[in-house]
Write an enzyme that holds these catalytic residues in place. Structure first.
Site, PDB file in Angstrom:
ATOM      1  NE  ARG A   1     -23.827 -15.468  22.709  1.00  0.00           N
ATOM      2  CZ  ARG A   1     -24.913 -16.204  22.848  1.00  0.00           C
ATOM      3  NH1 ARG A   1     -25.155 -17.191  22.009  1.00  0.00           N
ATOM      4  NH2 ARG A   1     -25.766 -15.956  23.818  1.00  0.00           N
TER       5      ARG A   1
ATOM      6  CG  LEU B 143     -19.564 -17.832  28.975  1.00  0.00           C
ATOM      7  CD1 LEU B 143     -21.070 -17.708  29.022  1.00  0.00           C
ATOM      8  CD2 LEU B 143     -18.997 -18.108  30.357  1.00  0.00           C
TER       9      LEU B 143
ATOM     10  CG  HIS C 134     -39.686 -17.827  18.710  1.00  0.00           C
ATOM     11  ND1 HIS C 134     -38.659 -17.025  19.168  1.00  0.00           N
ATOM     12  CD2 HIS C 134     -39.153 -18.597  17.727  1.00  0.00           C
ATOM     13  CE1 HIS C 134     -37.562 -17.287  18.486  1.00  0.00           C
ATOM     14  NE2 HIS C 134     -37.827 -18.243  17.611  1.00  0.00           N
ATOM     15  CG  ASP C 135     -44.749 -13.526  22.498  1.00  0.00           C
ATOM     16  OD1 ASP C 135     -44.560 -12.742  23.432  1.00  0.00           O
ATOM     17  OD2 ASP C 135     -45.876 -13.688  21.979  1.00  0.00           O
ATOM     18  CB  ILE C 136     -46.547 -16.813  18.439  1.00  0.00           C
ATOM     19  CG1 ILE C 136     -47.993 -16.895  17.933  1.00  0.00           C
ATOM     20  CG2 ILE C 136     -45.654 -17.876  17.810  1.00  0.00           C
ATOM     21  CD1 ILE C 136     -48.129 -16.563  16.454  1.00  0.00           C
TER      22      ILE C 136
ATOM     23  CG  ASP D  58     -40.709 -12.725  23.811  1.00  0.00           C
ATOM     24  OD1 ASP D  58     -40.865 -13.899  24.194  1.00  0.00           O
ATOM     25  OD2 ASP D  58     -40.223 -12.430  22.699  1.00  0.00           O
TER      26      ASP D  58
END
Length: 386
Positions: free
Chosen positions: A45, A71, A136-138, A167
């Site tokens: 982008r 987009l 997030h991952d955690i 992740d």
């Protein structure tokens, strides 16, 4: 320099992938496909993803090509759909509903290309109470029980394992598995489909063996007291005299015997292996022995044996490890050390063909190779930004 996508650069040579630029597990999954030979075109982008990472050093964009498409511009979705019409796979990592609002959701893409495998990478999945919320991952690994298992202290907080468990293990790798399975189905039956790869699903799936041990009574539902979570004194990490660490995984009896022999542990302490009540005693005895020498000295002691002991290396140290160096586990390109493509193939090896794709740098080349001339229309991006 032009990238050649017709040579045998991996088992996925000839597979075309459109990646809608994002961060984290989506780009890593697309990198893995690219490492295996797929022609991955990343749709960047204007302005970039906003993380502030130098694109020339973003290794998850290696072996890819990049085009710049807005987009939100009038002609942006049409340009992506033109790519989709010629692709085998699309990878996107937006929140649920975003791709649909942009005009490049599964319905629009599959209408244009019924054989397309549409890979979706999210944390919470496409549905459920948390689907549209940030994360997030955690947080993903926290609710699956995975984070709660990690750490040596049952009374202290869990240990954060970077963002590898959620992740990349629970996310990227499951997305790639899903894409490859769906791609096989599409080629056999002519029907594409959507792959909903949620980090919570993949991470939960990773704990299957532990759930089995829990059901069988071989695992306690708390960290730091089990065989594989640091609770066992012969499966853990110990400090050396110079501040380094050694990792011990001497689980089986014969490996344990070799471990205690090379460590120089006395017979009385070594016998504590069979009595969990004496594990604290054994742990202290092992710790005391490791504290008597440096990491380098202990590495030499255990080198080449079957004691299942290894030095704990840093990211910068790892490429120089003799075994990894001999195998070429790490490679260097453009002055940047990095993990080499994995796994390995005897006939169609993956290669490091190019460094990280710079945003928009390959627009003209992709427009030609994929026969999408609208991508390279002069000032198209500038017009959409105006």
């Amino acid at each position: 320099m032009s990238t050649t996508h017709t040579a045998g650069n991996g088992p996925l040579t000839g597979v075309r992938v459109v990646e809608l630029a994002g961060i984290g597990p989506g780009p890593f999954a697309a990198m893995l496909l690219a490492d295996l030979g797929a022609d991955v075109v990343r749709v960047d982008r204007p302005g970039g993803p906003g993380l502030g990472i130098d694109p020339a050093r973003d290794l998850t964009n290696r072996n890819k090509r990049s085009v710049l498409v807005d987009l939100k511009g009038d002609d942006g979705p049409a340009a992506v759909l033109d790519l989709v019409a010629r692709a085998d796979v699309l990878v996107e990592g937006y929140r649920p509903g975003v791709a649909e609002r942009l005009g490049v959701g599964p319905d629009a893409c599959l209408a244009r290309n019924p054989r397309l495998v549409y890979g979706r990478m999210t944390g919470w999945g496409q549905d459920g109470p948390l689907a549209t919320t940030a994360g997030h991952d955690i947080g993903y690994i926290a609710v699956t029980g995975a984070l709660g298992m990690i750490g040596p202290d049952p009374e202290g907080p869990p240990t954060v394992p970077a963002n590898l468990v959620g992740d990349y293990a629970g996310g990227s790798l499951y997305l790639v598995i899903g894409i490859l399975a769906a791609l096989r189905h599409a080629r056999e039956h002519g029907a594409g489909q959507v792959v909903d790869a949620a980090i919570v699903d993949g991470t939960a799936h990773l704990t299957t063996m532990i759930h089995g041990m829990l059901a069988a009574g071989g695992w306690q539902d708390r960290r730091g007291v089990n065989l594989l979570d640091g609770g066992c004194p012969f499966y853990g990490v110990y400090a050396t005299s110079d501040g380094g660490h050694m990792a011990v995984g001497a689980l089986e009896e014969r490996f344990y015997q070799e471990f205690t022999r090379l460590l120089g542990l006395d017979g009385k302490s070594a016998a504590a292996r069979h009595d969990p009540a004496r594990w604290p005693e054994l742990r202290e005895a092992v710790a005391a022995r490791f504290r008597s020498r440096t990491r380098e000295e202990w590495t030499a002691v255990f080198d080449g044996g079957d004691a299942c002991v290894a030095p704990v290396l840093s990211l910068r140290e790892a490429p120089a490890h003799p075994h990894l160096a001999a195998r070429g586990t790490f490679a260097e390109r453009d002055g940047i050390p990095q993990p080499a493509p994995a796994p390995r193939f005897s006939v169609t090896p993956g290669t490091l063909r190019t460094g990280p794709a710079l945003p928009g740098a390959d627009t003209a080349e992709v427009a030609r190779d994929w026969a999408v001339p609208a991508l390279d229309r002069p000032n198209r991006t500038q017009e959409s930004e105006a």
